[in-house]
Design a protein around this motif. Structure first.
Motif, PDB file in Angstrom:
ATOM      1  N   SER A  38      50.687  17.012  69.979  1.00 28.72           N
ATOM      2  CA  SER A  38      50.422  16.737  71.431  1.00 28.72           C
ATOM      3  C   SER A  38      49.034  16.448  71.660  1.00 28.72           C
ATOM      4  CB  SER A  38      50.697  17.979  72.316  1.00 28.72           C
ATOM      5  OG  SER A  38      50.160  19.080  71.698  1.00 28.72           O
ATOM      6  N   VAL A  39      48.469  15.819  72.744  1.00 30.73           N
ATOM      7  CA  VAL A  39      47.136  15.418  72.920  1.00 30.73           C
ATOM      8  C   VAL A  39      46.467  16.468  73.253  1.00 30.73           C
ATOM      9  CG1 VAL A  39      45.637  14.319  74.631  1.00 30.73           C
ATOM     10  CG2 VAL A  39      47.831  13.275  74.100  1.00 30.73           C
ATOM     11  N   SER A  40      46.789  17.716  73.709  1.00 29.81           N
ATOM     12  CA  SER A  40      46.059  18.793  73.934  1.00 29.81           C
ATOM     13  C   SER A  40      45.817  19.587  72.673  1.00 29.81           C
ATOM     14  CB  SER A  40      46.693  19.779  74.604  1.00 29.81           C
ATOM     15  OG  SER A  40      48.149  20.166  73.900  1.00 29.81           O
ATOM     16  N   ARG A  41      46.369  19.125  71.427  1.00 30.78           N
ATOM     17  CA  ARG A  41      45.938  19.587  70.256  1.00 30.78           C
ATOM     18  C   ARG A  41      45.253  18.481  69.477  1.00 30.78           C
ATOM     19  NH1 ARG A  41      48.866  24.792  69.417  1.00 30.78           N
ATOM     20  NH2 ARG A  41      50.491  24.974  70.787  1.00 30.78           N
ATOM     21  N   GLY A  42      44.987  17.455  69.920  1.00 26.88           N
ATOM     22  CA  GLY A  42      44.410  16.206  69.513  1.00 26.88           C
ATOM     23  C   GLY A  42      45.254  15.122  68.740  1.00 26.88           C
ATOM     24  N   GLY A  43      46.666  15.441  68.855  1.00 30.70           N
ATOM     25  CA  GLY A  43      47.811  14.074  68.579  1.00 30.70           C
ATOM     26  C   GLY A  43      47.614  13.316  69.357  1.00 30.70           C
ATOM     27  N   GLY A  44      48.580  12.325  69.251  1.00 30.28           N
ATOM     28  CA  GLY A  44      49.032  11.226  70.002  1.00 30.28           C
ATOM     29  C   GLY A  44      50.379  10.981  70.375  1.00 30.28           C
ATOM     30  N   THR A  45      51.235  11.922  70.092  1.00 26.97           N
ATOM     31  CA  THR A  45      52.432  11.705  70.444  1.00 26.97           C
ATOM     32  C   THR A  45      52.949  11.602  71.651  1.00 26.97           C
ATOM     33  OG1 THR A  45      53.211  13.061  68.515  1.00 26.97           O
ATOM     34  CG2 THR A  45      54.965  12.543  70.100  1.00 26.97           C
ATOM     35  N   ASN A  46      52.291  12.114  72.807  1.00 29.02           N
ATOM     36  CA  ASN A  46      52.348  11.735  74.235  1.00 29.02           C
ATOM     37  C   ASN A  46      51.091  11.302  74.903  1.00 29.02           C
ATOM     38  OD1 ASN A  46      51.122  14.262  73.695  1.00 29.02           O
ATOM     39  ND2 ASN A  46      51.343  15.322  75.709  1.00 29.02           N
ATOM     40  N   SER A  47      50.478  10.568  74.030  1.00 30.32           N
ATOM     41  CA  SER A  47      49.335   9.774  74.616  1.00 30.32           C
ATOM     42  C   SER A  47      49.521   8.723  75.537  1.00 30.32           C
ATOM     43  CB  SER A  47      48.526   9.521  73.298  1.00 30.32           C
ATOM     44  OG  SER A  47      49.152   8.398  72.739  1.00 30.32           O
ATOM     45  N   PRO A  48      48.654   7.991  76.200  1.00 23.92           N
ATOM     46  CA  PRO A  48      49.123   6.903  76.926  1.00 23.92           C
ATOM     47  C   PRO A  48      49.820   5.902  76.330  1.00 23.92           C
ATOM     48  CG  PRO A  48      46.817   7.829  77.641  1.00 23.92           C
ATOM     49  CD  PRO A  48      47.372   8.763  76.467  1.00 23.92           C
ATOM     50  N   ALA A  49      49.202   5.327  75.008  1.00 19.99           N
ATOM     51  CA  ALA A  49      49.631   4.521  74.035  1.00 19.99           C
ATOM     52  C   ALA A  49      51.379   4.813  73.816  1.00 19.99           C
ATOM     53  CB  ALA A  49      49.015   4.157  73.076  1.00 19.99           C
ATOM     54  N   ALA A  50      51.387   5.987  73.373  1.00 15.47           N
ATOM     55  CA  ALA A  50      52.957   6.337  73.023  1.00 15.47           C
ATOM     56  C   ALA A  50      53.724   6.106  74.387  1.00 15.47           C
ATOM     57  CB  ALA A  50      52.772   7.781  72.720  1.00 15.47           C
ATOM     58  N   VAL A  51      53.366   6.656  75.555  1.00 14.37           N
ATOM     59  CA  VAL A  51      54.083   6.411  76.727  1.00 14.37           C
ATOM     60  C   VAL A  51      54.387   5.049  76.975  1.00 14.37           C
ATOM     61  CG1 VAL A  51      54.321   6.927  79.084  1.00 14.37           C
ATOM     62  CG2 VAL A  51      53.432   8.850  77.578  1.00 14.37           C
ATOM     63  N   TYR A  52      53.312   4.357  77.095  1.00 20.19           N
ATOM     64  CA  TYR A  52      53.540   2.781  76.975  1.00 20.19           C
ATOM     65  C   TYR A  52      54.503   2.253  76.057  1.00 20.19           C
ATOM     66  CZ  TYR A  52      52.376  -2.311  76.341  1.00 20.19           C
ATOM     67  OH  TYR A  52      52.578  -3.411  76.184  1.00 20.19           O
ATOM     68  N   ALA A  53      54.546   2.629  74.867  1.00 23.60           N
ATOM     69  CA  ALA A  53      55.424   1.968  73.717  1.00 23.60           C
ATOM     70  C   ALA A  53      56.849   2.274  74.384  1.00 23.60           C
ATOM     71  CB  ALA A  53      55.232   2.802  72.435  1.00 23.60           C
ATOM     72  N   LEU A  54      57.209   3.748  74.859  1.00 32.73           N
ATOM     73  CA  LEU A  54      58.768   4.180  75.319  1.00 32.73           C
ATOM     74  C   LEU A  54      59.009   3.338  76.259  1.00 32.73           C
ATOM     75  CD1 LEU A  54      61.222   5.831  74.999  1.00 32.73           C
ATOM     76  CD2 LEU A  54      59.826   7.565  76.113  1.00 32.73           C
ATOM     77  N   THR A  55      58.071   3.108  77.323  1.00 28.88           N
ATOM     78  CA  THR A  55      58.329   2.568  78.392  1.00 28.88           C
ATOM     79  C   THR A  55      58.684   1.032  78.464  1.00 28.88           C
ATOM     80  OG1 THR A  55      56.574   4.039  79.770  1.00 28.88           O
ATOM     81  CG2 THR A  55      57.164   1.798  80.952  1.00 28.88           C
ATOM     82  N   LYS A  56      58.013   0.129  77.451  1.00 29.59           N
ATOM     83  CA  LYS A  56      58.437  -1.042  77.465  1.00 29.59           C
ATOM     84  C   LYS A  56      59.701  -1.081  76.512  1.00 29.59           C
ATOM     85  CE  LYS A  56      55.169  -2.899  79.333  1.00 29.59           C
ATOM     86  NZ  LYS A  56      55.492  -3.606  80.616  1.00 29.59           N
ATOM     87  N   TYR A  57      59.849  -0.197  75.719  1.00 32.21           N
ATOM     88  CA  TYR A  57      61.214  -0.173  75.045  1.00 32.21           C
ATOM     89  C   TYR A  57      62.401  -0.252  75.757  1.00 32.21           C
ATOM     90  CZ  TYR A  57      65.115   2.329  73.168  1.00 32.21           C
ATOM     91  OH  TYR A  57      66.596   2.752  72.843  1.00 32.21           O
ATOM     92  N   VAL A  58      62.349   0.829  76.812  1.00 31.15           N
ATOM     93  CA  VAL A  58      63.365   1.029  77.835  1.00 31.15           C
ATOM     94  C   VAL A  58      63.349  -0.129  78.991  1.00 31.15           C
ATOM     95  CG1 VAL A  58      64.128   2.296  79.852  1.00 31.15           C
ATOM     96  CG2 VAL A  58      63.214   3.528  77.821  1.00 31.15           C
ATOM     97  N   ASP A  59      62.082  -0.886  79.375  1.00 34.16           N
ATOM     98  CA  ASP A  59      62.229  -1.637  80.211  1.00 34.16           C
ATOM     99  C   ASP A  59      62.778  -2.935  79.767  1.00 34.16           C
ATOM    100  OD1 ASP A  59      61.183  -0.049  82.252  1.00 34.16           O
ATOM    101  OD2 ASP A  59      58.997  -0.967  82.018  1.00 34.16           O
ATOM    102  N   TRP A  60      62.203  -3.458  78.605  1.00 35.43           N
ATOM    103  CA  TRP A  60      62.767  -4.647  77.871  1.00 35.43           C
ATOM    104  C   TRP A  60      64.291  -4.684  77.559  1.00 35.43           C
ATOM    105  CZ3 TRP A  60      58.375  -4.897  73.752  1.00 35.43           C
ATOM    106  CH2 TRP A  60      57.203  -5.249  74.347  1.00 35.43           C
TER     107      TRP A  60
END
Length: 576
Positions: free
Chosen positions: A297-319
């Motif tokens: 998680s971002v709160s521990r320095g990770g990127g799984t729920n970071s803006p780029a990750a959320v963007y990736a999931l958003t585009k997958y669903v939208d497309w």
């Protein structure tokens, strides 16, 4: 009495000599009938087979006459199980029971064996995605030490590890090889080159978007092409045409759709080869030792729920919802795979080269009368967070894996079989059958040059410098089976609309941290997780490294490249 023992010894020697002679005759038969083409001459092939015969004789003398191994079910492994296992038995006298089961079952059985400490198979072909797991639990044999130690006399002098293109992916943080690549395939971009070449469509696209219709270099262009074919072109040859294809059913295969580097394609991770460091394509950060996981998680320095990750999931669903056939959201990986071959898909951003053989069958709507494909494959486009030097996509590397502490003679026999089906004598023919190359020498062979026109860019890609940016799950992932199963359940909730992409990724990141916390408490043989304390996410978000700050503009202008120019760049040794 001494004379009796001498007679017995002579008889044993004579039997061994006769068996070796029979093995050589069988080897010649297989070399002439099946093991062609090869990058070796027939004389070199015979010499390599003689080594296998002699090595196997030592194991048979120790009572090993049969072994059992397992792999997932793909064309390459079917060829191994049905053809190469029989060849190995006829040439060496050791029978191989090569089981073919579903990929998920391989992982489950492997996990069970690791937990019990007893391997139910003598050898396994499993994804190199488990390299971080194998290294940390200490149950899997380190091949580097084995080849120079206990397994030296059973290691083919002609193995030529430097010729394998995937060993970087099967090397652990200690710099040692834990798995031997057996087959590999990449996750690339697929498109209908015949439609992209139509002058009327080129003119129409340029008039609307202001740039050329071509291979998309970024997700903006991919999205524009999605909309163009789905909403503007609409039909081709009297049938609907869609700008995109995907799958979204709540099923374990939905997890692969994401763990196979979707976030890194968007640019979620750090720069790094073969995987981002310190934050990888799953969003897991490791400490300065490049080995100890400290959080997702971002709160521990990770990127799984970071803006780029959320963007990736958003585009997958939208497309998927806007530009793919409506059935796509209810499909699994296996159901969605054959759809582009039916002729109504213009492009697909997430397409495995393992489907190449199925896409080239005569009579398909996507194959010309002369057998050449109407489609081509190319590097996948990058999301707006992506930067030069980042992992660009996923590459599956099914690799030979052996348990430490398993019966030494049976392990040696399985290691012999593993080398046999990856040897230069057999590997080129296997590559031609399954199209999952593992050796540089095979990729550069005349046989592959001759096949290239009918393979839609596969050979050109594997000969290009671009291929190094496609890599499997890396060593940051401490327990692949436990963590991988979290993905599909959380992603599915975004597909159905039960949760927003942000909430889905928040939950995934939290669950990943919980699993790593349990691993930290339980302990691992090497490099167990040691989670960072939670802190304000703003402390970690940056425009210099992952986790990356949210961009003000996530849709820059679309960029494309002409496919022929891309091929020329590859031939000149450039990525683009």
């Amino acid at each position: 009495m001494r004379m009796r023992y001498t007679a017995l010894a002579l008889a044993a020697t004579l039997c061994a000599a006769q068996a070796a002679s029979a093995g050589e005759a069988e080897a010649k038969k297989w070399i002439d009938s099946e093991f062609q083409p090869s990058t070796l001459s027939k004389e070199q092939q015979a010499a390599e087979m003689k080594w296998f015969i002699d090595a196997a004789a030592k194991l048979k003398a120790n009572g090993v006459n049969e072994i059992s191994v397992v792999s997932e079910t793909i064309t390459t492994h079917e060829y191994e199980s049905k053809t190469l296992a029989r060849a190995f038995e006829e040439i060496t006298g050791i029978k191989v029971k090569h089981d073919l089961i579903q990929e998920g079952d391989v992982v489950e059985k492997l996990q069970t064996s690791m937990q019990s400490g007893r391997s139910i198979y003598d050898g396994w072909i499993s994804d190199s995605d488990l390299i971080g797991t194998h290294y940390r639990y200490g149950k899997i044999m380190n091949l580097t030490d084995y080849m120079s130690g206990k397994g030296k006399e059973f290691t083919n002098p002609g193995l030529d590890l430097a010729d394998f293109i995937g060993t970087k992916f099967t090397t652990a943080p200690d710099g040692k090889l834990y798995q031997l690549p057996d087959q590999q395939f990449a996750n690339l971009y697929w498109f209908r080159a015949d439609l992209f070449a139509r002058k009327d469509l080129q003119d129409k696209f340029k008039a609307k978007y202001g740039y050329d219709l071509g291979v998309p270099l970024n997700w903006s262009a991919y999205e524009d092409i999605d909309a163009f074919f789905t909403d503007d072109v609409k039909t081709t040859e009297g049938k609907p045409i869609y700008g995109h294809m995907d799958y979204g059913k709540k099923d374990p295969s939905l997890g692969w759709r994401f763990t196979d580097a979707w976030l890194s394609m968007a640019g979620e991770a750090d720069i790094g080869n073969p995987n981002g460091l310190p934050v990888d394509e799953w969003g897991i950060r490791v400490a300065d030792d490049k080995c100890t996981p400290v959080g997702a998680s971002v709160s521990r320095g990770g990127g799984t729920n970071s803006p780029a990750a959320v963007y990736a999931l958003t585009k997958y669903v939208d497309w998927m919802k806007k530009y793919a056939p409506k059935e796509a959201t209810g499909m699994t990986f296996g159901e969605a795979g054959p759809v582009p071959a039916q002729g109504q898909i213009a492009q697909q951003i997430f397409w495995y080269t393992a489907f190449t053989a199925d896409m080239t069958k005569p009579g398909l709507p996507v194959v010309n009368a002369d057998g050449t494909p109407k489609w081509r494959m190319a590097p996948g486009p990058n999301g707006p967070y992506w930067k030069q030097g980042m992992q660009n996509g996923y590459q599956d590397v099914g690799s030979w894996t052996f348990f430490d502490g398993h019966d030494a003679n049976r392990t040696a026999a399985a290691w012999l079989y593993a080398q046999f089906i990856t040897a230069k004598t057999t590997s080129l023919k296997k590559t031609i059958v399954g199209l999952t190359p593992i050796r540089e020498s095979d990729i550069r062979s005349q046989a592959m040059t001759d096949m290239a026109p009918k393979l839609g860019g596969l050979v050109e890609f594997y000969r290009s410098p671009a291929r190094v940016a496609w890599s499997p799950t890396g060593t940051n992932v401490p327990d692949y089976p436990k963590l991988a199963q979290l993905w599909w359940k959380n992603v599915a909730e975004a597909v159905t609309g039960e949760k927003t992409p942000q909430k889905a990724m928040d939950n995934l990141a939290e669950e990943m941290d919980q699993v790593m916390a349990r691993l930290e408490r339980a302990g691992m043989a090497k490099c167990p997780p040691k989670l960072n304390a939670k802190s304000d996410p703003s402390k970690w978000l940056s425009d210099q490294h992952a986790p990356w700050k949210k961009l003000a503009n996530e849709k820059p202008k679309g960029e494309t490249v002409d496919y022929n120019k891309l091929l020329t760049a590859w031939k000149e040794g450039k990525v683009r």
